[in-house]
Design a protein around this motif. Structure first.
Motif, mmCIF file in Angstrom:
data_model
loop_
_atom_site.group_PDB
_atom_site.id
_atom_site.type_symbol
_atom_site.label_atom_id
_atom_site.label_comp_id
_atom_site.label_asym_id
_atom_site.label_seq_id
_atom_site.Cartn_x
_atom_site.Cartn_y
_atom_site.Cartn_z
ATOM 1 N N SER A 27 1.211 -42.951 -6.443
ATOM 2 C CA SER A 27 1.819 -43.114 -5.126
ATOM 3 C C SER A 27 1.368 -41.994 -4.194
ATOM 4 O O SER A 27 1.220 -40.844 -4.618
ATOM 5 N N THR A 28 1.119 -42.345 -2.933
ATOM 6 C CA THR A 28 0.921 -41.351 -1.880
ATOM 7 C C THR A 28 2.207 -41.307 -1.059
ATOM 8 O O THR A 28 2.796 -42.353 -0.766
ATOM 9 N N ASN A 29 2.641 -40.101 -0.689
ATOM 10 C CA ASN A 29 3.972 -39.953 -0.091
ATOM 11 C C ASN A 29 3.939 -39.101 1.174
ATOM 12 O O ASN A 29 3.257 -38.075 1.223
ATOM 13 N N ILE A 30 4.683 -39.555 2.155
ATOM 14 C CA ILE A 30 4.757 -38.884 3.457
ATOM 15 C C ILE A 30 6.226 -38.599 3.781
ATOM 16 O O ILE A 30 7.104 -39.412 3.503
ATOM 17 N N GLY A 31 6.463 -37.441 4.395
ATOM 18 C CA GLY A 31 7.833 -37.060 4.755
ATOM 19 C C GLY A 31 8.074 -37.118 6.250
ATOM 20 O O GLY A 31 7.170 -36.884 7.051
ATOM 21 N N SER A 32 9.297 -37.409 6.617
ATOM 22 C CA SER A 32 9.730 -37.347 8.011
ATOM 23 C C SER A 32 10.736 -36.202 8.145
ATOM 24 O O SER A 32 11.206 -35.648 7.150
ATOM 25 N N ILE A 33 11.054 -35.834 9.364
ATOM 26 C CA ILE A 33 12.022 -34.752 9.589
ATOM 27 C C ILE A 33 13.424 -35.243 9.251
ATOM 28 O O ILE A 33 13.880 -36.260 9.768
ATOM 29 N N THR A 34 14.082 -34.519 8.360
ATOM 30 C CA THR A 34 15.451 -34.853 7.953
ATOM 31 C C THR A 34 16.344 -33.637 8.187
ATOM 32 O O THR A 34 15.956 -32.511 7.885
ATOM 33 N N THR A 35 17.519 -33.861 8.741
ATOM 34 C CA THR A 35 18.476 -32.778 8.955
ATOM 35 C C THR A 35 19.506 -32.782 7.834
ATOM 36 O O THR A 35 20.122 -33.806 7.545
ATOM 37 N N ILE A 36 19.651 -31.638 7.167
ATOM 38 C CA ILE A 36 20.639 -31.491 6.108
ATOM 39 C C ILE A 36 21.638 -30.417 6.510
ATOM 40 O O ILE A 36 21.377 -29.624 7.419
ATOM 41 N N LEU A 46 1.220 -36.416 -3.528
ATOM 42 C CA LEU A 46 0.523 -37.276 -4.478
ATOM 43 C C LEU A 46 1.261 -37.280 -5.811
ATOM 44 O O LEU A 46 1.434 -36.226 -6.437
ATOM 45 N N SER A 47 1.729 -38.458 -6.221
ATOM 46 C CA SER A 47 2.344 -38.639 -7.537
ATOM 47 C C SER A 47 1.233 -39.104 -8.469
ATOM 48 O O SER A 47 0.655 -40.177 -8.268
ATOM 49 N N ILE A 48 0.913 -38.283 -9.487
ATOM 50 C CA ILE A 48 -0.292 -38.518 -10.282
ATOM 51 C C ILE A 48 0.037 -38.742 -11.752
ATOM 52 O O ILE A 48 0.718 -37.926 -12.380
ATOM 53 N N GLU A 49 -0.468 -39.821 -12.293
ATOM 54 C CA GLU A 49 -0.306 -40.150 -13.709
ATOM 55 C C GLU A 49 -1.295 -39.336 -14.537
ATOM 56 O O GLU A 49 -2.475 -39.225 -14.197
ATOM 57 N N GLY A 50 -0.793 -38.735 -15.626
ATOM 58 C CA GLY A 50 -1.655 -37.987 -16.533
ATOM 59 C C GLY A 50 -1.872 -36.536 -16.145
ATOM 60 O O GLY A 50 -2.629 -35.825 -16.799
ATOM 61 N N PHE A 51 -1.191 -36.089 -15.117
ATOM 62 C CA PHE A 51 -1.320 -34.701 -14.653
ATOM 63 C C PHE A 51 -0.530 -33.791 -15.596
ATOM 64 O O PHE A 51 0.672 -33.951 -15.758
ATOM 65 N N ASP A 52 -1.190 -32.837 -16.219
ATOM 66 C CA ASP A 52 -0.558 -31.964 -17.215
ATOM 67 C C ASP A 52 -0.705 -30.506 -16.793
ATOM 68 O O ASP A 52 -1.790 -29.926 -16.863
ATOM 69 N N ASP A 53 0.404 -29.899 -16.374
ATOM 70 C CA ASP A 53 0.385 -28.508 -15.907
ATOM 71 C C ASP A 53 -0.069 -27.527 -16.981
ATOM 72 O O ASP A 53 -0.532 -26.434 -16.654
ATOM 73 N N THR A 54 0.073 -27.884 -18.244
ATOM 74 C CA THR A 54 -0.330 -26.984 -19.321
ATOM 75 C C THR A 54 -1.825 -27.053 -19.603
ATOM 76 O O THR A 54 -2.348 -26.257 -20.378
ATOM 77 N N GLU A 55 -2.518 -27.996 -18.989
ATOM 78 C CA GLU A 55 -3.962 -28.160 -19.185
ATOM 79 C C GLU A 55 -4.762 -27.848 -17.922
ATOM 80 O O GLU A 55 -5.890 -27.344 -18.000
ATOM 81 N N ILE A 56 -4.204 -28.154 -16.770
ATOM 82 C CA ILE A 56 -4.926 -27.973 -15.508
ATOM 83 C C ILE A 56 -4.937 -26.492 -15.123
ATOM 84 O O ILE A 56 -3.908 -25.820 -15.160
ATOM 85 N N ARG A 57 -6.110 -26.011 -14.769
ATOM 86 C CA ARG A 57 -6.295 -24.595 -14.495
ATOM 87 C C ARG A 57 -6.287 -24.301 -12.997
ATOM 88 O O ARG A 57 -6.722 -25.121 -12.193
ATOM 89 N N ILE A 58 -5.802 -23.109 -12.663
ATOM 90 C CA ILE A 58 -5.928 -22.613 -11.296
ATOM 91 C C ILE A 58 -7.422 -22.435 -11.013
ATOM 92 O O ILE A 58 -8.105 -21.703 -11.719
#
Length: 210
Positions: free
Chosen positions: A5-14, A88-100
């Motif tokens: 999924s690709t995601n976009i935000g609008s201005i929200t007041t909380i 970006l909501s990404i399938e298969g994304f693994d923080d323990t494998e992906i490097r800076i």
């Protein structure tokens, strides 16, 4: 890996502690491709420019693989992609494998991993539980910000293809751990400081622990 999924935000007041605050964390799936620009995602609302957007935080990626864990903890919420404020909501994304420093081709764009997400209280507001922020950090799968090396459109279904693997082995999860830990592991600390892709302001803070 691929974009779910690709995601976009609008201005929200909380309202927090009796005060109104604006935020762009309430992101929702887009039905059209989105454009990854040098400093932000086109048409995505960024309110707090001191902590969001910019060269090193142009776009936020989060793993769809982590959603079941959080859905189990917060089953009462109205779930959809973009819940964590990710573009970006990404399938298969693994923080323990992906490097800076890893470089990926996503659709038309070329991006480089820069730093883990360190959320503020607004993520807790969206989850209706401010304790959730601490849970999120302790869980160790924060997702990552990227810098945009080549601008371009991305869309649902696009593959996330590794183009260049960082020679520095610091992963996204390790980077978060060394930032948060009170007792800094010396080797991990040095690895973070030596990483050429980690933003300088992050490295300057870490150097104080040497």
């Amino acid at each position: 890996m691929k974009i779910i999924s690709t995601n976009i935000g609008s201005i929200t007041t909380i309202v927090r502690n009796g005060q109104e605050v604006q935020t762009g964390i309430y992101k929702h799936p887009s039905t059209t491709p989105i454009y990854l620009g040098n400093t932000d995602v086109l048409d995505d609302k960024v309110i707090d420019r001191a902590h969001h957007g910019g060269i090193n935080k142009a776009c936020y990626l989060f793993s769809t693989d982590q959603y079941p864990y959080w859905q189990n903890l917060y089953p009462h919420l109205n779930w959809n992609w973009g819940m964590f404020g990710e573009n970006l909501s990404i399938e298969g994304f693994d923080d323990t494998e992906i490097r800076i420093g890893d470089i990926y081709r996503i659709g038309q764009a070329l991006v480089q991993v820069t730093q883990p997400r360190e959320p503020c209280y607004k993520l807790g507001v969206r989850f209706k539980d401010e304790v959730m922020v601490l849970q999120f950090l302790n869980h160790g799968y924060p997702g990552t910000y990227v810098r945009i090396l080549e601008e371009g459109y991305v869309q649902k279904g696009d593959a996330v293809v590794l183009i260049e693997r960082s020679e520095n082995t610091l992963t996204v999860s390790e980077c978060l751990r060394i930032i948060l830990s009170k007792e800094k592991d010396r080797l991990l600390l040095q690895k973070a400081i030596d990483n050429p892709s980690l933003p300088e302001y992050k490295k300057e803070r870490l150097k104080k622990y040497l």
